[in-house]
Motif scaffolding. Structure first.
Motif, PDB file in Angstrom:
ATOM      1  N   THR A  67       0.784  -1.203   0.030  1.00 30.44           N
ATOM      2  CA  THR A  67      -0.089  -0.116  -0.056  1.00 30.44           C
ATOM      3  C   THR A  67       0.949   1.282   0.000  1.00 30.44           C
ATOM      4  O   THR A  67       0.318   2.441  -0.135  1.00 30.44           O
ATOM      5  N   GLY A  68       2.126   1.232  -0.030  1.00 30.58           N
ATOM      6  CA  GLY A  68       3.063   2.202   0.045  1.00 30.58           C
ATOM      7  C   GLY A  68       4.479   1.685   0.143  1.00 30.58           C
ATOM      8  O   GLY A  68       4.908   0.571   0.354  1.00 30.58           O
ATOM      9  N   ILE A  69       5.577   2.747  -0.075  1.00 30.91           N
ATOM     10  CA  ILE A  69       6.910   2.345   0.182  1.00 30.91           C
ATOM     11  C   ILE A  69       7.690   3.501   0.795  1.00 30.91           C
ATOM     12  O   ILE A  69       7.329   4.649   0.470  1.00 30.91           O
ATOM     13  N   ARG A  70       8.690   3.259   1.570  1.00 32.22           N
ATOM     14  CA  ARG A  70       9.388   4.389   2.150  1.00 32.22           C
ATOM     15  C   ARG A  70      10.814   3.860   2.146  1.00 32.22           C
ATOM     16  O   ARG A  70      10.995   2.903   2.606  1.00 32.22           O
ATOM     17  N   TRP A  71      11.720   4.795   1.585  1.00 32.48           N
ATOM     18  CA  TRP A  71      13.113   4.578   1.753  1.00 32.48           C
ATOM     19  C   TRP A  71      13.832   5.198   2.747  1.00 32.48           C
ATOM     20  O   TRP A  71      13.470   6.556   2.930  1.00 32.48           O
ATOM     21  N   GLY A  72      14.921   4.842   3.281  1.00 34.62           N
ATOM     22  CA  GLY A  72      15.919   5.627   4.096  1.00 34.62           C
ATOM     23  C   GLY A  72      17.007   6.334   2.927  1.00 34.62           C
ATOM     24  O   GLY A  72      17.452   5.675   2.108  1.00 34.62           O
ATOM     25  N   ILE A  73      17.177   7.684   3.522  1.00 36.33           N
ATOM     26  CA  ILE A  73      17.941   8.308   2.666  1.00 36.33           C
ATOM     27  C   ILE A  73      19.382   8.421   3.268  1.00 36.33           C
ATOM     28  O   ILE A  73      19.439   8.705   4.352  1.00 36.33           O
ATOM     29  N   THR A  74      20.558   7.745   2.369  1.00 41.92           N
ATOM     30  CA  THR A  74      21.982   7.800   3.027  1.00 41.92           C
ATOM     31  C   THR A  74      22.879   8.357   2.116  1.00 41.92           C
ATOM     32  O   THR A  74      22.589   8.237   0.812  1.00 41.92           O
ATOM     33  N   LEU A  75      24.183   8.828   2.393  1.00 40.63           N
ATOM     34  CA  LEU A  75      25.146   9.247   1.629  1.00 40.63           C
ATOM     35  C   LEU A  75      25.693   8.063   1.211  1.00 40.63           C
ATOM     36  O   LEU A  75      25.841   7.117   1.774  1.00 40.63           O
ATOM     37  N   ARG A  76      26.268   7.939  -0.128  1.00 40.57           N
ATOM     38  CA  ARG A  76      26.945   6.850  -0.621  1.00 40.57           C
ATOM     39  C   ARG A  76      28.254   6.594   0.381  1.00 40.57           C
ATOM     40  O   ARG A  76      28.765   7.523   0.661  1.00 40.57           O
TER      41      ARG A  76
END
Length: 184
Positions: A67-76
């Motif tokens: 019903t949805g998706i969420r990502w964690g944002i990180t630096l390479r």
């Protein structure tokens, strides 16, 4: 039907958008307890881990239920969570979803959120088969407005005093983007 198994990892020149994991809760709490972040989310800053843990469980449930998706944002090269971005209110029959995001203030004004939202939009349009993505923001949030405008969103509506928080009514600005308008 699209599958989030395995979880889709998205990469940009500077970022990796990865799956959120339970150990991200403490870093998420630090972001969600920051008054500068919470003021634009229409809720009080988190004062303990309980609301953060509930939100994280809602993310896991949305992914399981498709019903949805969420990502964690990180630096390479650095797995530290900077913020999150994702789709919710996914209306599959109408090829529509709302996008939401937040970023720890230590990473503001560096273009990271524009890069992360752009990657999420690409995934949404190309893999989730979205036709329309909408964002609902506080009109006073100039940083969020700039992110949306850079990515081609158009302000479509202003709902006057439709949200009550902190003892006052606030407005909501609604931005929309169609798949054909997204700069690829």
């Amino acid at each position: 039907m699209i599958s989030f198994d395995p979880f889709p990892i998205l990469e940009t020149p500077r970022l990796v958008l990865r799956q959120l994991v339970p150990s991200d809760a403490e870093t998420m709490f630090r972001t969600h307890s920051d008054p500068a972040v919470a003021r634009y989310l229409g809720r009080d800053p988190d004062v303990d881990m309980e609301p953060t843990l509930r939100r994280l469980e809602q993310v896991f449930e949305a992914i399981r239920e498709h019903t949805g998706i969420r990502w964690g944002i990180t630096l390479r090269g650095d797995p530290t969570l900077m913020g999150t971005v994702g789709f919710w209110k996914w209306n599959k029959p109408h090829f529509y979803s709302e996008i939401g995001y937040e970023l720890n203030p230590a990473y503001w004004n560096k273009g990271y959120m524009t890069e992360a939202v752009g990657a999420a939009l690409r995934f949404g349009f190309d893999h989730m088969e979205l036709h329309r993505v909408e964002a609902n923001i506080d009109p006073a949030n100039t940083g969020s407005r700039r992110v949306l405008e850079k990515l081609g969103f158009t302000r479509e509506a202003l709902f006057r005093e439709n949200w009550f928080h902190g003892g006052r009514f606030t407005d909501s600005a609604i931005y929309g983007l169609l798949s054909r308008e997204f700069p690829r």
